[in-house]
Design a protein around this motif. Structure first.
Motif, PDB file in Angstrom:
ATOM      1  N   CYS A 160       0.832  -1.210   0.000  1.00 20.63           N
ATOM      2  CA  CYS A 160       0.000   0.000   0.000  1.00 20.63           C
ATOM      3  C   CYS A 160       0.864   1.256   0.000  1.00 20.63           C
ATOM      4  CB  CYS A 160      -0.916  -0.004   1.220  1.00 20.63           C
ATOM      5  SG  CYS A 160      -2.184   1.281   1.180  1.00 20.63           S
ATOM      6  N   PRO A 161       0.736   2.092  -1.032  1.00 17.73           N
ATOM      7  CA  PRO A 161       1.561   3.307  -1.103  1.00 17.73           C
ATOM      8  C   PRO A 161       1.053   4.367  -0.134  1.00 17.73           C
ATOM      9  CG  PRO A 161       0.020   3.277  -2.916  1.00 17.73           C
ATOM     10  CD  PRO A 161      -0.141   1.959  -2.208  1.00 17.73           C
ATOM     11  N   GLU A 162       1.875   5.350   0.085  1.00 18.60           N
ATOM     12  CA  GLU A 162       1.527   6.432   1.012  1.00 18.60           C
ATOM     13  C   GLU A 162       0.224   7.109   0.601  1.00 18.60           C
ATOM     14  OE1 GLU A 162       3.507  10.598   2.700  1.00 18.60           O
ATOM     15  OE2 GLU A 162       4.644   9.245   1.400  1.00 18.60           O
ATOM     16  N   GLU A 163      -0.017   7.205  -0.698  1.00 21.28           N
ATOM     17  CA  GLU A 163      -1.208   7.901  -1.199  1.00 21.28           C
ATOM     18  C   GLU A 163      -2.522   7.208  -0.823  1.00 21.28           C
ATOM     19  OE1 GLU A 163       2.024   8.739  -4.341  1.00 21.28           O
ATOM     20  OE2 GLU A 163       1.520   7.195  -2.872  1.00 21.28           O
ATOM     21  N   ALA A 164      -2.462   5.952  -0.409  1.00 21.39           N
ATOM     22  CA  ALA A 164      -3.678   5.231  -0.021  1.00 21.39           C
ATOM     23  C   ALA A 164      -3.678   4.831   1.449  1.00 21.39           C
ATOM     24  CB  ALA A 164      -3.843   3.978  -0.886  1.00 21.39           C
ATOM     25  N   THR A 165      -2.586   5.064   2.138  1.00 20.00           N
ATOM     26  CA  THR A 165      -2.450   4.611   3.523  1.00 20.00           C
ATOM     27  C   THR A 165      -3.408   5.324   4.469  1.00 20.00           C
ATOM     28  OG1 THR A 165      -0.130   4.000   3.218  1.00 20.00           O
ATOM     29  CG2 THR A 165      -0.854   4.419   5.472  1.00 20.00           C
ATOM     30  N   THR A 210     -10.156  11.746   1.633  1.00 16.85           N
ATOM     31  CA  THR A 210      -8.730  11.538   1.880  1.00 16.85           C
ATOM     32  C   THR A 210      -8.066  10.857   0.692  1.00 16.85           C
ATOM     33  OG1 THR A 210      -9.093  11.372   4.265  1.00 16.85           O
ATOM     34  CG2 THR A 210      -7.042  10.444   3.411  1.00 16.85           C
ATOM     35  N   LEU A 211      -8.746   9.847   0.134  1.00 20.54           N
ATOM     36  CA  LEU A 211      -8.183   9.138  -1.019  1.00 20.54           C
ATOM     37  C   LEU A 211      -8.011  10.079  -2.198  1.00 20.54           C
ATOM     38  CD1 LEU A 211      -7.299   6.319  -2.008  1.00 20.54           C
ATOM     39  CD2 LEU A 211      -9.638   5.972  -2.823  1.00 20.54           C
ATOM     40  N   LEU A 212      -9.007  10.918  -2.455  1.00 23.05           N
ATOM     41  CA  LEU A 212      -8.919  11.871  -3.561  1.00 23.05           C
ATOM     42  C   LEU A 212      -7.772  12.859  -3.339  1.00 23.05           C
ATOM     43  CD1 LEU A 212     -12.735  12.568  -4.003  1.00 23.05           C
ATOM     44  CD2 LEU A 212     -11.266  11.512  -5.733  1.00 23.05           C
ATOM     45  N   ARG A 213      -7.702  13.421  -2.156  1.00 18.29           N
ATOM     46  CA  ARG A 213      -6.667  14.424  -1.878  1.00 18.29           C
ATOM     47  C   ARG A 213      -5.263  13.825  -1.950  1.00 18.29           C
ATOM     48  NH1 ARG A 213      -8.522  19.188  -0.450  1.00 18.29           N
ATOM     49  NH2 ARG A 213     -10.587  19.431   0.492  1.00 18.29           N
ATOM     50  N   ASP A 214      -5.102  12.604  -1.456  1.00 14.18           N
ATOM     51  CA  ASP A 214      -3.770  12.006  -1.401  1.00 14.18           C
ATOM     52  C   ASP A 214      -3.336  11.373  -2.720  1.00 14.18           C
ATOM     53  OD1 ASP A 214      -3.789  12.789   1.215  1.00 14.18           O
ATOM     54  OD2 ASP A 214      -3.911  10.775   2.071  1.00 14.18           O
TER      55      ASP A 214
END
Length: 252
Positions: A29-34, A93-97
């Motif tokens: 899991c990458p940081e963008e989805a953590t 959060t998912l969209l923003r990251d």
């Protein structure tokens, strides 16, 4: 997709209402989805706790299989509100990251981003917010912030909002097709009735002001399916982000 499960308690003979377990966290899991995954886990834990409390309240009755009281139904109503809050937190959060990475490569997410701005914010006279974003020190980030606000607003209100988030993330698959997302509209309708109308049959105060009947098993199923749906957003987004990071042209 799993639905809420029920289990017989040997001592109380009570049919317990429980959420199904979440699937595993996306591999690598990458940081963008953590952060989004962490919010999903937190929401699932909170909603599961509400149903545990509901089960305990019913088990404490003289006849656990007796009538469902308004106190019990309020636990189910709270589960709807907690689940809706989880959906909002996870998707925003998912969209923003994830969008900054997804929009760094040509693909369905970038296409949706371009279409959205041409059809809305870049059509006709530019709004003050759009002009401010364009001249921002970091216009790309500012435009993404506007995009997220356009997509999710203050909260996700229905299946069409889910579809817009899906398109923004460039997702496909049977679990996020329109027909699949439409099956969650009853949950959002219930959320609206609970949050905005206190679940009153006639919130205007005219006629009957009794509260809507909530079948707690049906509510558990709605909440469970909604939480499981978030996995169908997070996991493929995590995979798409990983693929961009692994691409030869990816910036390190």
């Amino acid at each position: 997709m799993s639905s809420a499960t029920t289990a017989r308690a040997k001592k109380s003979k009570l049919t317990r209402i429980e959420l199904s377990a979440l699937p595993r966290k996306p591999q690598g899991c990458p940081e963008e989805a953590t952060r989004s995954w962490a919010r999903l886990v937190s929401a699932h834990t909170s909603v599961a706790g509400l149903f545990t409390t509901l089960n305990d309240l019913r088990a404490a009755q003289d006849d656990p299989r007796g009538a469902i009281s308004e106190l019990h139904r309020d636990q189910a109503r709270a589960a709807i509100v907690f689940t809706a809050a989880g959906i909002d937190a996870c998707l925003r959060t998912l969209l923003r990251d994830a969008l900054p990475t997804l929009l760094s490569a040509d693909g369905p997410a970038h296409g949706a981003f371009t279409r959205h701005f041409y059809a809305t914010r870049l059509k006709g006279e530019l709004s003050a917010a759009t002009k401010k974003a364009v001249v921002d020190l970091d216009p790309r980030s500012a435009l993404i912030d506007l995009y997220v606000e356009d997509l999710a607003g203050s909260s996700v209100q229905g299946w069409k909002d889910l579809a817009r988030c899906r398109d923004a993330l460039g997702l496909d698959g049977s679990t996020v097709e329109d027909n699949a997302l439409k099956t969650h509209q009853d949950f959002f309708d219930a959320r609206h009735e609970v949050v905005h109308e206190l679940d009153l049959v006639d919130p205007s105060g005219k006629g009957s002001r009794g509260r809507r009947h909530r079948d707690i098993t049906a509510v558990a199923s709605q909440c469970d399916r909604a939480l499981q749906l978030l996995h169908a957003f997070i996991t493929p987004t995590a995979k798409a982000v990983r693929n961009i990071h692994r691409a030869p042209s990816a910036k390190r």
